[in-house]
Write a protein that holds these residues in place. Structure first.
Motif, PDB file in Angstrom:
ATOM      1  N   THR A 136      29.965  31.045  -0.594  1.00  0.00           N
ATOM      2  CA  THR A 136      29.583  31.514  -1.929  1.00  0.00           C
ATOM      3  C   THR A 136      30.614  32.482  -2.487  1.00  0.00           C
ATOM      4  O   THR A 136      31.027  32.378  -3.645  1.00  0.00           O
ATOM      5  N   ARG A 137      31.058  33.411  -1.653  1.00  0.00           N
ATOM      6  CA  ARG A 137      32.009  34.421  -2.125  1.00  0.00           C
ATOM      7  C   ARG A 137      33.379  33.824  -2.422  1.00  0.00           C
ATOM      8  O   ARG A 137      34.020  34.196  -3.407  1.00  0.00           O
ATOM      9  N   LYS A 154      33.991  30.698  -3.222  1.00  0.00           N
ATOM     10  CA  LYS A 154      33.863  29.760  -4.338  1.00  0.00           C
ATOM     11  C   LYS A 154      34.000  30.465  -5.679  1.00  0.00           C
ATOM     12  O   LYS A 154      34.468  29.884  -6.660  1.00  0.00           O
ATOM     13  N   ASN A 155      33.610  31.728  -5.721  1.00  0.00           N
ATOM     14  CA  ASN A 155      33.664  32.488  -6.972  1.00  0.00           C
ATOM     15  C   ASN A 155      35.085  32.873  -7.372  1.00  0.00           C
ATOM     16  O   ASN A 155      35.322  33.257  -8.519  1.00  0.00           O
ATOM     17  N   SER A 156      36.031  32.797  -6.426  1.00  0.00           N
ATOM     18  CA  SER A 156      37.380  33.281  -6.735  1.00  0.00           C
ATOM     19  C   SER A 156      38.495  32.293  -6.403  1.00  0.00           C
ATOM     20  O   SER A 156      39.654  32.562  -6.704  1.00  0.00           O
TER      21      SER A 156
END
Length: 227
Positions: free
Chosen positions: A205-206, A208-210
């Motif tokens: 999740t983390r 994927k955000n960046s």
């Protein structure tokens, strides 16, 4: 990949917090590396703007863990993500137990014991105290360190002056090592048993955000994320 131009240490710290994982040299498709985003003329200058000097500051101030932690390449992993990466790529069994099972080499075991006994020990002293200072042991020593970094048992803690067996006027900068557990405690991270599924989900999740789609393909394979 988004074009980035980093000139100061503070800018690099912000980028590490943003992307989570930053290799020193190109490693991940469509993903920044410290070398790519900094001016070439700043490297190896010994100034505050030298990215090569920054690599020792990142672990010291708790910004990121540093070492040959992914695919035997030098990378910086932000302190926020390191516990998840360690849960996925590391091994919860003690090094001694893994050695008894034939999963760890004798050299790696000896190196780990010495590093644990003397956290922050520099390379020359480590070779000397483990009896690996002979020329013919150089490869064994290097492979042992790679083995321990690959399983995230140790990290590079920075550089320090080495004077072992030398007079006070003779010194040089040498890489130093500490156990990952010790580094985590020193920067306020408490190592705990993180469920593997939760670690993968949180890290996915983390990142994927960046990260770009191509970078995520790389990370999905490396960390075995669910599609």
């Amino acid at each position: 990949m988004k074009e980035r131009n980093i000139h100061t240490y503070e800018e690099a710290v912000r980028l590490i917090h943003e992307v989570g994982i930053l290799p020193l040299a190109p490693l991940i498709p469509d993903h920044p590396s410290l070398y790519q985003i900094t001016p070439g003329e700043s490297w190896l200058t010994g100034t505050d703007l030298d990215p090569w000097m920054w690599r020792a500051r990142f672990p010291s101030d708790g910004t990121a863990a540093y070492g040959k932690l992914l695919k035997k390449k030098s990378v910086l992993i932000s302190s926020e993500l390191f516990p998840f990466v360690k849960a996925i790529l590391g091994n919860p069994q003690p090094v001694e137990d893994r050695y008894k099972l034939g999963l760890v080499s004798k050299a790696a075991l000896e190196l780990f014991r010495q590093i644990k006994e003397e956290e922050g020990i520099e390379t020359r002293s480590l070779r000397f105290k483990t009896g690996m200072n002979a020329k013919e042991m150089k490869k064994t020593f290097g492979q042992g360190l790679l083995e321990l970094q690959d399983t995230l048992d140790i990290v590079i803690s920075g550089v320090k002056e080495s004077r072992i067996l030398l007079d006070e006027k003779s010194a040089w900068q040498s890489t130093s090592f500490e156990t990952a557990h010790h580094w985590m405690e020193s920067v306020g991270l408490h190592e705990s048993d993180i469920d593997l599924k939760i670690a993968r989900k949180e890290l996915q999740t983390r990142l994927k955000n960046s990260c770009s789609p191509d970078a995520m393909k790389f990370f999905t394979k490396l960390f075995q994320f669910e599609a």
